[in-house]
Motif scaffolding. Sequence first.
Motif, PDB file in Angstrom:
ATOM      1  N   GLY A 365       0.810  -1.223   0.000  1.00 57.41           N
ATOM      2  CA  GLY A 365       0.000   0.000   0.000  1.00 57.41           C
ATOM      3  C   GLY A 365       0.835   1.261   0.000  1.00 57.41           C
ATOM      4  O   GLY A 365       0.321   2.364   0.188  1.00 57.41           O
ATOM      5  N   LYS A 368       3.593   1.687  -4.870  1.00 63.06           N
ATOM      6  CA  LYS A 368       4.470   1.233  -5.971  1.00 63.06           C
ATOM      7  C   LYS A 368       3.681   1.066  -7.272  1.00 63.06           C
ATOM      8  O   LYS A 368       4.049   1.623  -8.316  1.00 63.06           O
ATOM      9  N   THR A 369       2.581   0.295  -7.172  1.00 59.37           N
ATOM     10  CA  THR A 369       1.777   0.041  -8.375  1.00 59.37           C
ATOM     11  C   THR A 369       1.171   1.340  -8.895  1.00 59.37           C
ATOM     12  O   THR A 369       1.112   1.576 -10.105  1.00 59.37           O
ATOM     13  N   THR A 370       0.746   2.203  -7.963  1.00 65.00           N
ATOM     14  CA  THR A 370       0.150   3.480  -8.372  1.00 65.00           C
ATOM     15  C   THR A 370       1.171   4.302  -9.162  1.00 65.00           C
ATOM     16  O   THR A 370       0.856   4.833 -10.237  1.00 65.00           O
TER      17      THR A 370
END
Length: 542
Positions: A365, A368-370
């Motif tokens: 959360g 990273k992916t964002t």
Amino acid sequence: MSQLKFSTLIRFIFLSFLSGGTSFLFLTFVNRVIGQLMTQGYGAINQTYTLLFLLIVVLFVWTRRVLALAIIRFSQSLFWSLRKDIIFLVLKSNFQQLSSRKDLVHTALVRDINMLTNASLNIIQFATAIIIVAACLVYMATVSLPLFLVSLSVIVLATLLYQFNARRNNEAFKQARALEDRFMFYFNAILGGFKEIYMDTKKGRRIYDKKIARIADESVVNQETAFVGLLNNQITGQTMFYLLIGAILLYCGAAWNIAPTDTVSFLFILLYVLSSVETIMVLLPNLLQAKISSDRIAKLQADLLSEKPLGELVDLQQALGDFETISARDLTFQYGSAAQGSFEIGPVNFTISRGEVVFINGGNGSGKTTFVSALLGLLLPASGGVYYNGYLIDEQHSQSYSALFGVVFSDFYLFDEFYGIDQLDEDKLAYYLRLFEIDAKVTVENGRFSTTHLSTGQRKRLALITALLEAKPLLVLDEWAADQDPYFRKKFYTQIVPELKEAGFTIIAITHDDKYYTCADTLYKMEYGKLVREEEEVLSTL
Ligand SMILES: Nc1ncnc2c1ncn2[C@@H]1O[C@H](COP(=O)(O)OP(=O)(O)OP(=O)(O)O)[C@@H](O)[C@H]1O
């Protein structure tokens, strides 16, 4: 509706007139013959009547068939063109736009388009009935003006009452459509979470009791209100008609000194009008619901269209030079509003050069992916931007820019065919299948995997092979190795990654595999939305 071309509309109106006109012709013919029979007896019927009658029947069959065929063709092409339109728009819309509308697209494709197509099949009967009513009214005026005026007043009154009540029913139908969206949401949750539900049936029971059953109860009450409202409307209309017929039959004829033959003719036509009005009343709810569905589809189409359209796909390397660097400058992105407990990243400054291997780690959360999604062009930054060889990527070039990346997302989808590849390199494919040790399990026939029923780790290997065969300069992997066994994970970091780097790929990998952080040229850490570059000393101590 935009799908209905003007020439088609004119054709339908013409055919409906013809069809309604034929029914009206039949009616006036019968009425005439009854009149002749009443005044002159059976002797008045001659061969001309038989011929005329046959002609009307032939005309009736012909017009109905032509109209039915035209409408069937129209409704089928409407059905498929709407489906194609929506899929086309889905494929053209940007990621953020679509993510929030998946359920709406599903309901539109499954329910609204069906509703609209079925209603379009009813349009023939509806239009014909309206034309018959209009023609009959004119005819009634020629038979007896006073009776016509009385009838017209009743019809106007009934229509006004209908309109008044229909508004309330319409609201109920709209509410029904909103409930259908909610139903679809939970239905998709049940299908998506079927395994979890199967493992613990209590979960399914709860979704059923707390969501599905409640929506069903609400829908039943709502639909009941809508349909009872419509039924009341129909009964009111019919009762008014019966009262009118009774009044004409029992009172008006005698009171206004109207010839009995005229009263009979008038009533005969009035009864025909009544049956056509009933047809209109029965079809109207379907058409009202179809109107709501049509509005929904139009809104969905407008929503998918209105937001910034994607630019044309161009070869970015040709336009802005071979890939050298990609960077994010002062990039920020925010999920949700502050009131909803938002999450934001940035400002992020980041650069990756050709041939570099970058790893990004960080807690769950942390963003990273964002960040990677914003770097890929999936999420539009709130401020700052991404740059290709120093050129800012604007919306027009966003799609071409995204096409530079071969990606395996953590929630990847494995397509059964190589849709992104024009010319499949069979030798490379065979090599990669061997390198990823999946050649014994999967073969490729006619550009299609022999199976995709594989373990998650195996499917991820195929997804990565697909990305490699697409030969994009940049490779982005989101926790790719998380599903691999220790042996293959080691092979991946120590053999495959260096080999891919050697082959010219630039790699960005999100990873928690600290044992292999040294395999990266550069290591970043994401902490609460802030991207920090690990110093080289840190990397050397790992
Ligand atoms: N579609 C979304 N809408 C709103 N908030 C989201 C959405 N996706 C992610 N978030 C929020 O963004 C935050 C960062 O998520 P992100 O997926 O980027 O984390 P991550 O670092 O990749 O985590 P992980 O290691 O668990 O994959 C999360 O706290 C989450 O609440």
